[in-house]
Design a protein around this motif. Structure first.
Motif, PDB file in Angstrom:
ATOM      1  N   VAL A   7     -14.067  -6.004   1.528  1.00 16.24           N
ATOM      2  CA  VAL A   7     -13.999  -5.320   2.826  1.00 16.24           C
ATOM      3  C   VAL A   7     -12.559  -5.297   3.333  1.00 16.24           C
ATOM      4  O   VAL A   7     -12.031  -4.244   3.705  1.00 16.24           O
ATOM      5  CB  VAL A   7     -14.929  -6.002   3.856  1.00 16.24           C
ATOM      6  CG1 VAL A   7     -14.674  -5.474   5.263  1.00 16.24           C
ATOM      7  CG2 VAL A   7     -16.387  -5.814   3.466  1.00 16.24           C
ATOM      8  N   ALA A   8     -11.908  -6.449   3.337  1.00 21.15           N
ATOM      9  CA  ALA A   8     -10.524  -6.526   3.830  1.00 21.15           C
ATOM     10  C   ALA A   8      -9.580  -5.700   2.962  1.00 21.15           C
ATOM     11  O   ALA A   8      -8.675  -5.033   3.474  1.00 21.15           O
ATOM     12  CB  ALA A   8     -10.061  -7.987   3.878  1.00 21.15           C
ATOM     13  N   ALA A   9      -9.808  -5.712   1.660  1.00 26.43           N
ATOM     14  CA  ALA A   9      -8.935  -4.985   0.729  1.00 26.43           C
ATOM     15  C   ALA A   9      -8.961  -3.481   0.978  1.00 26.43           C
ATOM     16  O   ALA A   9      -8.016  -2.773   0.619  1.00 26.43           O
ATOM     17  CB  ALA A   9      -9.338  -5.280  -0.713  1.00 26.43           C
ATOM     18  N   GLY A  10     -10.014  -2.972   1.609  1.00 27.49           N
ATOM     19  CA  GLY A  10     -10.122  -1.551   1.892  1.00 27.49           C
ATOM     20  C   GLY A  10      -9.387  -1.091   3.141  1.00 27.49           C
ATOM     21  O   GLY A  10      -9.295   0.107   3.407  1.00 27.49           O
ATOM     22  N   VAL A  11      -8.840  -2.028   3.911  1.00 23.62           N
ATOM     23  CA  VAL A  11      -8.108  -1.674   5.130  1.00 23.62           C
ATOM     24  C   VAL A  11      -6.787  -1.017   4.738  1.00 23.62           C
ATOM     25  O   VAL A  11      -6.066  -1.518   3.879  1.00 23.62           O
ATOM     26  CB  VAL A  11      -7.869  -2.926   6.011  1.00 23.62           C
ATOM     27  CG1 VAL A  11      -6.912  -2.635   7.154  1.00 23.62           C
ATOM     28  CG2 VAL A  11      -9.196  -3.457   6.534  1.00 23.62           C
ATOM     29  N   VAL A  12      -6.485   0.121   5.373  1.00 25.47           N
ATOM     30  CA  VAL A  12      -5.254   0.844   5.032  1.00 25.47           C
ATOM     31  C   VAL A  12      -4.100   0.425   5.934  1.00 25.47           C
ATOM     32  O   VAL A  12      -4.299  -0.032   7.057  1.00 25.47           O
ATOM     33  CB  VAL A  12      -5.436   2.380   5.097  1.00 25.47           C
ATOM     34  CG1 VAL A  12      -6.474   2.853   4.099  1.00 25.47           C
ATOM     35  CG2 VAL A  12      -5.780   2.832   6.499  1.00 25.47           C
ATOM     36  N   ASP A  13      -2.896   0.607   5.409  1.00 26.08           N
ATOM     37  CA  ASP A  13      -1.686   0.362   6.183  1.00 26.08           C
ATOM     38  C   ASP A  13      -1.560   1.505   7.196  1.00 26.08           C
ATOM     39  O   ASP A  13      -1.572   2.669   6.809  1.00 26.08           O
ATOM     40  CB  ASP A  13      -0.478   0.341   5.242  1.00 26.08           C
ATOM     41  CG  ASP A  13       0.818   0.066   5.969  1.00 26.08           C
ATOM     42  OD1 ASP A  13       1.140   0.811   6.919  1.00 26.08           O
ATOM     43  OD2 ASP A  13       1.530  -0.870   5.590  1.00 26.08           O
ATOM     44  N   PRO A  14      -1.440   1.206   8.493  1.00 28.06           N
ATOM     45  CA  PRO A  14      -1.364   2.279   9.497  1.00 28.06           C
ATOM     46  C   PRO A  14      -0.084   3.118   9.398  1.00 28.06           C
ATOM     47  O   PRO A  14      -0.065   4.260   9.848  1.00 28.06           O
ATOM     48  CB  PRO A  14      -1.445   1.550  10.837  1.00 28.06           C
ATOM     49  CG  PRO A  14      -1.077   0.140  10.544  1.00 28.06           C
ATOM     50  CD  PRO A  14      -1.438  -0.122   9.107  1.00 28.06           C
ATOM     51  N   GLU A  15       0.968   2.578   8.796  1.00 24.50           N
ATOM     52  CA  GLU A  15       2.217   3.330   8.660  1.00 24.50           C
ATOM     53  C   GLU A  15       2.259   4.167   7.382  1.00 24.50           C
ATOM     54  O   GLU A  15       2.930   5.188   7.331  1.00 24.50           O
ATOM     55  CB  GLU A  15       3.410   2.379   8.693  1.00 24.50           C
ATOM     56  CG  GLU A  15       3.595   1.714  10.032  1.00 24.50           C
ATOM     57  CD  GLU A  15       4.796   0.794  10.084  1.00 24.50           C
ATOM     58  OE1 GLU A  15       5.341   0.623  11.181  1.00 24.50           O
ATOM     59  OE2 GLU A  15       5.199   0.246   9.035  1.00 24.50           O
ATOM     60  N   ILE A  16       1.553   3.722   6.350  1.00 22.05           N
ATOM     61  CA  ILE A  16       1.492   4.445   5.076  1.00 22.05           C
ATOM     62  C   ILE A  16       0.019   4.469   4.662  1.00 22.05           C
ATOM     63  O   ILE A  16      -0.417   3.697   3.807  1.00 22.05           O
ATOM     64  CB  ILE A  16       2.362   3.771   3.991  1.00 22.05           C
ATOM     65  CG1 ILE A  16       3.759   3.486   4.518  1.00 22.05           C
ATOM     66  CG2 ILE A  16       2.427   4.664   2.747  1.00 22.05           C
ATOM     67  CD1 ILE A  16       4.605   2.651   3.593  1.00 22.05           C
ATOM     68  N   PRO A  17      -0.782   5.340   5.278  1.00 18.49           N
ATOM     69  CA  PRO A  17      -2.234   5.280   5.086  1.00 18.49           C
ATOM     70  C   PRO A  17      -2.752   5.621   3.695  1.00 18.49           C
ATOM     71  O   PRO A  17      -3.942   5.514   3.458  1.00 18.49           O
ATOM     72  CB  PRO A  17      -2.776   6.254   6.145  1.00 18.49           C
ATOM     73  CG  PRO A  17      -1.631   7.081   6.563  1.00 18.49           C
ATOM     74  CD  PRO A  17      -0.377   6.315   6.281  1.00 18.49           C
ATOM     75  N   VAL A  18      -1.880   5.978   2.768  1.00 20.88           N
ATOM     76  CA  VAL A  18      -2.343   6.154   1.384  1.00 20.88           C
ATOM     77  C   VAL A  18      -2.475   4.805   0.686  1.00 20.88           C
ATOM     78  O   VAL A  18      -3.053   4.729  -0.389  1.00 20.88           O
ATOM     79  CB  VAL A  18      -1.412   7.077   0.552  1.00 20.88           C
ATOM     80  CG1 VAL A  18      -1.356   8.472   1.142  1.00 20.88           C
ATOM     81  CG2 VAL A  18      -0.038   6.483   0.385  1.00 20.88           C
ATOM     82  N   LEU A  19      -1.941   3.741   1.303  1.00 20.82           N
ATOM     83  CA  LEU A  19      -1.984   2.404   0.716  1.00 20.82           C
ATOM     84  C   LEU A  19      -2.941   1.499   1.474  1.00 20.82           C
ATOM     85  O   LEU A  19      -2.991   1.519   2.701  1.00 20.82           O
ATOM     86  CB  LEU A  19      -0.601   1.754   0.761  1.00 20.82           C
ATOM     87  CG  LEU A  19       0.520   2.396  -0.025  1.00 20.82           C
ATOM     88  CD1 LEU A  19       1.804   1.624   0.175  1.00 20.82           C
ATOM     89  CD2 LEU A  19       0.170   2.473  -1.496  1.00 20.82           C
ATOM     90  N   THR A  20      -3.652   0.672   0.729  1.00 18.88           N
ATOM     91  CA  THR A  20      -4.444  -0.384   1.358  1.00 18.88           C
ATOM     92  C   THR A  20      -3.571  -1.634   1.450  1.00 18.88           C
ATOM     93  O   THR A  20      -2.526  -1.734   0.793  1.00 18.88           O
ATOM     94  CB  THR A  20      -5.699  -0.723   0.526  1.00 18.88           C
ATOM     95  OG1 THR A  20      -5.285  -1.309  -0.714  1.00 18.88           O
ATOM     96  CG2 THR A  20      -6.563   0.508   0.293  1.00 18.88           C
ATOM     97  N   ILE A  21      -4.041  -2.594   2.219  1.00 20.18           N
ATOM     98  CA  ILE A  21      -3.281  -3.844   2.311  1.00 20.18           C
ATOM     99  C   ILE A  21      -3.328  -4.613   1.000  1.00 20.18           C
ATOM    100  O   ILE A  21      -2.440  -5.405   0.722  1.00 20.18           O
ATOM    101  CB  ILE A  21      -3.720  -4.708   3.509  1.00 20.18           C
ATOM    102  CG1 ILE A  21      -5.187  -5.131   3.394  1.00 20.18           C
ATOM    103  CG2 ILE A  21      -3.439  -3.971   4.824  1.00 20.18           C
ATOM    104  CD1 ILE A  21      -5.624  -6.139   4.448  1.00 20.18           C
ATOM    105  N   ALA A  22      -4.344  -4.334   0.169  1.00 23.30           N
ATOM    106  CA  ALA A  22      -4.381  -4.935  -1.169  1.00 23.30           C
ATOM    107  C   ALA A  22      -3.326  -4.274  -2.063  1.00 23.30           C
ATOM    108  O   ALA A  22      -2.645  -4.960  -2.829  1.00 23.30           O
ATOM    109  CB  ALA A  22      -5.765  -4.803  -1.782  1.00 23.30           C
ATOM    110  N   ASP A  23      -3.177  -2.939  -1.964  1.00 24.90           N
ATOM    111  CA  ASP A  23      -2.139  -2.242  -2.725  1.00 24.90           C
ATOM    112  C   ASP A  23      -0.760  -2.813  -2.413  1.00 24.90           C
ATOM    113  O   ASP A  23       0.070  -2.985  -3.295  1.00 24.90           O
ATOM    114  CB  ASP A  23      -2.090  -0.747  -2.372  1.00 24.90           C
ATOM    115  CG  ASP A  23      -3.287   0.043  -2.836  1.00 24.90           C
ATOM    116  OD1 ASP A  23      -3.894  -0.327  -3.860  1.00 24.90           O
ATOM    117  OD2 ASP A  23      -3.607   1.056  -2.174  1.00 24.90           O
ATOM    118  N   LEU A  24      -0.526  -3.088  -1.136  1.00 27.95           N
ATOM    119  CA  LEU A  24       0.774  -3.597  -0.692  1.00 27.95           C
ATOM    120  C   LEU A  24       1.009  -5.058  -1.048  1.00 27.95           C
ATOM    121  O   LEU A  24       2.142  -5.512  -1.081  1.00 27.95           O
ATOM    122  CB  LEU A  24       0.902  -3.457   0.826  1.00 27.95           C
ATOM    123  CG  LEU A  24       1.321  -2.106   1.341  1.00 27.95           C
ATOM    124  CD1 LEU A  24       1.142  -2.030   2.861  1.00 27.95           C
ATOM    125  CD2 LEU A  24       2.764  -1.835   0.978  1.00 27.95           C
ATOM    126  N   GLY A  25      -0.058  -5.798  -1.285  1.00 23.53           N
ATOM    127  CA  GLY A  25       0.085  -7.237  -1.509  1.00 23.53           C
ATOM    128  C   GLY A  25       0.141  -8.007  -0.207  1.00 23.53           C
ATOM    129  O   GLY A  25       0.469  -9.193  -0.194  1.00 23.53           O
TER     130      GLY A  25
END
Length: 167
Positions: free
Chosen positions: A18-36
């Motif tokens: 669930v948390a991994a699916g949250v997107v970065d509000p500044e770069i919404p193509v990335l999830t917080i999991a993508d960003l690390g």
């Protein structure tokens, strides 16, 4: 607290997903999991704790990311969850996933080179244009559309582009 019968490992995995699916509000193509940025999820007595690390200590998106994690968990039945910010070790672009780097390229942002991390701060960077693939690029400004990006220009196709700064 989730009322269905799950062991802690199952709860942890569900909460991580669930948390991994949250997107970065500044770069919404990335999830917080993508960003690390998503560092850990723990479960104690059925309650979930999520640990996140900002891309830098003054990142203005962290409050929104925290709220979005809490809301996402709440929607999935996790009650009394909490999110904590972990500053050490400091986030590095080495934590970005390859999928995240691909997503950046596809939306026209040059991703940091894998393995460059903080070491890029001490040498000359060679940034590949996300549009044409040329390595003949130059920095225009260390300040881009967000604090974590710099503005670059390709000398081949002449197009400007954002570069996700190495940390």
């Amino acid at each position: 607290m989730v009322t269905a019968v799950f062991n802690d490992a199952e709860l942890r995995q569900r909460a991580w997903d669930v948390a991994a699916g949250v997107v970065d509000p500044e770069i919404p193509v990335l999830t917080i999991a993508d960003l690390g940025v998503l560092r850990d999820v723990t479960v104690e007595d059925g309650c979930v704790a999520v640990a996140i690390t900002p891309t830098y200590s003054g990142c203005p998106a962290m409050n929104m990311i925290t709220l979005e994690i809490e809301l996402a968990l709440e929607r999935e039945g996790f009650r009394n969850s909490r999110v904590r910010t972990v500053l050490s070790p400091a986030w590095t672009t080495d934590w970005m996933s390859e999928d995240g780097r691909r997503k950046l390229r596809e939306c026209g942002i040059a991703p940091p080179q894998a393995g460059s991390g903080r070491r890029a701060l001490f040498g000359v960077q060679q940034v590949t244009c996300p549009r044409c693939g040329s390595k003949d690029t130059a920095v225009l400004s260390e300040f881009g559309s967000t604090s974590c990006k710099a503005l670059w220009r390709c000398k081949s196709c002449r197009e400007p582009f954002d570069y996700f700064k190495c940390h």
